[in-house]
Design a protein around this motif. Sequence first.
Motif, PDB file in Angstrom:
ATOM      1  N   LYS A 250     112.769  93.881  73.477  1.00  0.00           N
ATOM      2  CA  LYS A 250     111.841  92.750  73.421  1.00  0.00           C
ATOM      3  C   LYS A 250     111.039  92.643  74.719  1.00  0.00           C
ATOM      4  CE  LYS A 250     115.268  89.426  74.769  1.00  0.00           C
ATOM      5  NZ  LYS A 250     115.557  88.038  74.783  1.00  0.00           N
TER       6      LYS A 250
ATOM      7  N   VAL B  87     104.268  90.651  69.527  1.00  0.00           N
ATOM      8  CA  VAL B  87     105.654  91.039  69.840  1.00  0.00           C
ATOM      9  C   VAL B  87     106.322  91.605  68.582  1.00  0.00           C
ATOM     10  CG1 VAL B  87     107.936  90.093  70.423  1.00  0.00           C
ATOM     11  CG2 VAL B  87     105.970  89.532  71.839  1.00  0.00           C
TER      12      VAL B  87
ATOM     13  N   ILE C   9     100.525  93.588  75.624  1.00  0.00           N
ATOM     14  CA  ILE C   9     101.935  93.944  75.868  1.00  0.00           C
ATOM     15  C   ILE C   9     101.899  95.351  76.450  1.00  0.00           C
ATOM     16  CG2 ILE C   9     104.189  94.427  74.841  1.00  0.00           C
ATOM     17  CD1 ILE C   9     103.529  92.347  72.687  1.00  0.00           C
TER      18      ILE C   9
END
Length: 298
Positions: free
Chosen positions: A6, A150, A212
């Motif tokens: 994560k 995510v 990300i």
Amino acid sequence: MTRQPKVPKAVFPVAGLGTRFLPATKSVPKELLPLVDRPLIQYAIDEARAAGIEEFIFVTARGKSALEDYLDHAPQLSATLRLGNKTSLLAELERTWMPTGAVAYARQDEPRGLGHAVWCARHLIGNTAFAVILPDDVIAGPTPCLQQMVEAYAECGGNVVAAMEVAPDMVGSYGILDAETGQGRLGAVKGMIEKPSPENAPSNLAVVGRYILDPAVLDHLSQQSVGAGGEIQLTDAIAAEIGRSSVYGFRFDGRRYDCGSKAGYLRAMVAFALERPDLRDDFEACLASVVQPQVAAQ
Ligand code: G1P
């Protein structure tokens, strides 16, 4: 496909001078300008929390200390509200509190660009995947944008940047992607250019302020290569990673407001006010009373 770890940390570059909002930003950081009654930074933090972020890294600069106060607990204020039995205000205040020890600050000592700002946080980021959130870009939608990213990242890994189509004459204001299409919301990126001229733009698919990233991007930033506008560009460091690891453009589901421009900020203010059940009816009437005479006069 193997599931990826994560994303535990998010970087919020908040060192910018906010010159487009002078004189307001002479003493108020632009990230504290409100949309209705919540500052821009609060929307960014809420989005990060919804995405499971646990560590919040703010890259600040001189003149931004009001942000640190905003992110702190306010025991005196809450005691006053408690004494006055203002329970809903108290709840609203406490909802903004950050978990103890979850906030860290890095300083950008020179305005050398977004890439430089992120690089200033390198020691706090360490060797984990991290998110970058630009608070100027406020994104509203059924699922918070970073959470969507995510979830996508958990399947694809690599690097994921939020993307949306912009008008062809606006490509010079964005990082522009050369990306494959036809894989649903994710498209593999083959190239990316910061603020190209329309002739050099590979598409009109623009990066918006959600990323990300693999920590390898920080190594590229360490080269300190100067790009568009004489600044160290995050776009260039991500582009350098193409071919080493995967980079994906992610077409998010949501409406993006460019709160770095006056028109975009005002549009967001109106949209957010109209979405508030406690304000909508009054504000709609108010808006009509301002707009209708102006339209009639034209
Ligand atoms: C930054 C990035 C750019 C991106 C944009 C999104 O530019 O450098 O790649 O498209 O944010 O808002 P800025 O708006 O800071 O000039």
